[in-house]
Scaffold this motif. Structure first.
Motif, mmCIF file in Angstrom:
data_model
loop_
_atom_site.group_PDB
_atom_site.id
_atom_site.type_symbol
_atom_site.label_atom_id
_atom_site.label_comp_id
_atom_site.label_asym_id
_atom_site.label_seq_id
_atom_site.Cartn_x
_atom_site.Cartn_y
_atom_site.Cartn_z
ATOM 1 N N TYR A 59 79.953 -7.702 90.425
ATOM 2 C CA TYR A 59 78.521 -7.837 90.706
ATOM 3 C C TYR A 59 78.269 -7.370 92.141
ATOM 4 O O TYR A 59 78.906 -7.877 93.081
ATOM 5 N N THR A 60 77.376 -6.394 92.310
ATOM 6 C CA THR A 60 77.181 -5.797 93.643
ATOM 7 C C THR A 60 75.705 -5.730 94.005
ATOM 8 O O THR A 60 74.915 -5.126 93.286
ATOM 9 N N GLU A 61 75.379 -6.355 95.107
ATOM 10 C CA GLU A 61 74.008 -6.356 95.613
ATOM 11 C C GLU A 61 74.090 -5.945 97.086
ATOM 12 O O GLU A 61 74.910 -6.472 97.827
ATOM 13 N N GLY A 62 73.275 -4.981 97.487
ATOM 14 C CA GLY A 62 73.314 -4.513 98.875
ATOM 15 C C GLY A 62 72.336 -5.261 99.763
ATOM 16 O O GLY A 62 71.874 -6.356 99.416
ATOM 17 N N ILE A 63 71.979 -4.636 100.897
ATOM 18 C CA ILE A 63 71.176 -5.365 101.901
ATOM 19 C C ILE A 63 69.733 -4.873 102.003
ATOM 20 O O ILE A 63 69.008 -5.303 102.890
ATOM 21 N N ARG A 64 69.319 -3.950 101.090
ATOM 22 C CA ARG A 64 67.969 -3.384 101.191
ATOM 23 C C ARG A 64 66.878 -4.439 101.178
ATOM 24 O O ARG A 64 65.829 -4.253 101.770
ATOM 25 N N ASN A 65 67.104 -5.549 100.443
ATOM 26 C CA ASN A 65 66.043 -6.552 100.305
ATOM 27 C C ASN A 65 66.098 -7.657 101.356
ATOM 28 O O ASN A 65 65.335 -8.620 101.273
ATOM 29 N N VAL A 66 67.027 -7.529 102.313
ATOM 30 C CA VAL A 66 67.071 -8.541 103.378
ATOM 31 C C VAL A 66 65.978 -8.188 104.392
ATOM 32 O O VAL A 66 65.966 -7.088 104.942
ATOM 33 N N SER A 67 65.065 -9.125 104.617
ATOM 34 C CA SER A 67 63.923 -8.812 105.489
ATOM 35 C C SER A 67 64.061 -9.507 106.842
ATOM 36 O O SER A 67 64.896 -10.403 107.023
ATOM 37 N N ASP A 68 63.189 -9.087 107.759
ATOM 38 C CA ASP A 68 63.165 -9.742 109.080
ATOM 39 C C ASP A 68 62.754 -11.220 108.937
ATOM 40 O O ASP A 68 63.161 -12.058 109.742
ATOM 41 N N ILE A 69 61.985 -11.542 107.871
ATOM 42 C CA ILE A 69 61.591 -12.953 107.677
ATOM 43 C C ILE A 69 62.817 -13.775 107.251
ATOM 44 O O ILE A 69 63.064 -14.867 107.772
#
Ligand code: NAP
Length: 416
Positions: A218-228
């Motif tokens: 299962y692989t999820e990257g960091i594109r959806n990590v926000s400044d919030i």
């Protein structure tokens, strides 16, 4: 020993530099001189390299019986795989820094090396200069390794560290990383987690002694990590890291790659910038932490050179670092259990009962509100199996009509 270097880019040229820089010590430790006889390139002239060393014809290297070892630093699967295989079939040792070929074809190449009584070494393929492969092979030989969790990609760690330090958005920080040369023009392999997933698959193969497919992780990257998300992490005493993790529970294997909240007590918490860190847990030794430069010319080349010395020392015998052809199954992601950090729309008023029954059955619900953000709040859930959590999340949204803006898993080293 006469050697050839295939692929003279960052790592290939770094290998020559390390051999030149530390020659006396390398020869003393290996027990004999190491001479570069060929460099395989796509063009006939390489600035700063004698023309006599350069060849564009792989068959020259393959068919020269004087060449006893070949370094592969071309990258990618083809033609690296075919070149490595035919060198091993000729009894030449091969040292590779190429995680793609080690992940996709490692077991075949290890078997070929065994059949021809030579060695296929790949220390630099995971963690760059950090000696994790040999540590697992030698130092953990008597251990039951229950978990390896690591920050295995310098680019994503650089981006996440900058986001935390500067409060900047993912998009702006990625652009800056590209401008500084820390991220590729096409950054997908790093930021979407595939580079970490290949390295995680190699670590799982090393610990299980069997083959696995990185596509099954299962692989999820960091594109959806926000400044919030990052602002909450900071306020709550966490850092957000892209982790690759493998766990062995009896005869079951778990593995995933995901951005996670890492608590302050975790030795991975202070691993910042382009640095990598790998936490290994064994049933007798407990926790060990490896830390260092996971990429870069000289650190990675140093790991390649350590493999060259190992090959000189094991010139006449197959050492057996690696894994078998047998394929293992990785358990579904739903079988992993985590605490979850959730960002929920609105205020907690009116949904206290639902928060308790869906996410925090034990103890009081601790609500976190960021200054200036009245439209949402965050909570940390109980430990839940992922499958159960996803079902609860969907039921919670349906019942309360509230959106969960984002959730992140929490890596709790102290609870394991
Ligand atoms: N860079 C790092 O920090 C790092 C860290 C750990 C592992 N690695 C791994 O090490 C490997 C090499 O990486 P790198 O950063 O050194 O890449 P790189 O700078 O792009 O070097 C690759 C070299 O191989 C050459 N090449 C490509 N196809 C070839 C062929 N068919 N025959 C001969 N030469 C060929 C390229 O030549 P052209 O110039 O003609 O394209 C280039 O000089 C990759 O597998 C990478 O994942 C890199």
């Amino acid at each position: 020993m006469k050697i050839a270097i295939m692929g003279y880019g960052t790592i290939g040229s770094g290998v020559k530099e390390v051999l030149d820089m530390n020659r006396a010590q390398i020869e003393k430790k290996g027990g004999e001189g190491i001479e570069i006889k060929y460099i395989l390139a796509r063009k006939e002239h390489i600035p700063g390299v004698e023309d006599a060393l350069v060849t564009t014809d792989f068959s020259v290297i393959e068919n020269d019986p004087e060449v006893e070892l070949v370094v592969e630093s071309i990258g990618g699967i083809h033609p690296a795989y075919e070149y490595i295989k035919s060198c091993l079939e000729k009894g030449k040792h091969v040292v590779s820094s190429n995680k793609a070929v080690v992940d996709a074809c490692g077991s075949k190449l290890i078997r070929t090396a065994k059949e021809h009584n030579c060695n296929f070494y790949f220390e630099a393929s995971v963690g760059g200069g950090i000696p994790v492969i040999r540590t697992l092979y030698h130092n953990y030989a008597g251990e039951n390794v229950t978990e390896i969790t690591g920050i295995l990609n310098g680019t994503t760690n650089f981006i996440l560290t900058k986001m935390r330090e500067e409060g900047s958005s993912f998009e702006d920080t990625l652009k800056e990383a590209q401008r500084l040369g820390y991220a590729e023009r096409d950054p997908s392999a790093d930021i979407d987690g595939f580079d970490t997933s290949r390295k995680t698959a190699i670590l799982l193969s090393m610990t299980s002694g069997n083959r696995c497919r990185h596509e099954d992780i299962y692989t999820e990257g960091i594109r959806n990590v926000s400044d919030i998300d990052m602002a909450y992490a900071k306020a709550l005493g966490y850092s957000i890291k892209l982790l690759g993790s493998v766990q062995t529970v009896e005869d079951k294997y778990f593995a995933y790659v995901a951005p996670m909240m890492v608590e302050e007590q975790d030795p991975l918490y202070p691993v910042n910038g382009v640095y990598n860190g790998i936490r290994i847990v064994g049933n007798c030794l407990g926790t060990t932490m490896l830390y260092g430069m996971g990429a870069g010319k000289l650190p990675t080349a140093s790991a390649v050179v350590s493999d060259i010395i190992a090959a000189v020392r094991h010139k006449n015998n197959f050492q057996g670092i690696g894994w078998s052809d047998k394929m293992i199954e990785i358990e579904p992601m739903g079988g992993n259990a985590f605490r979850y950090f959730l960002r929920i729309e609105g205020t907690e008023e009116g949904i206290e009962k639902e928060l308790k029954s869906y996410f925090v059955e034990n103890g009081k619900v601790k609500v976190h509100v960021l200054p200036g953000r009245k439209d949402e709040f965050a909570i940390i859930s109980d430990i839940l199996f992922e499958e159960d959590f996803l079902a609860r999340l969907s039921a919670f949204e349906d019942e309360t009509g509230r959106r969960v803006f984002h959730y992140l898993r929490v890596n709790s080293a102290s609870e394991e």
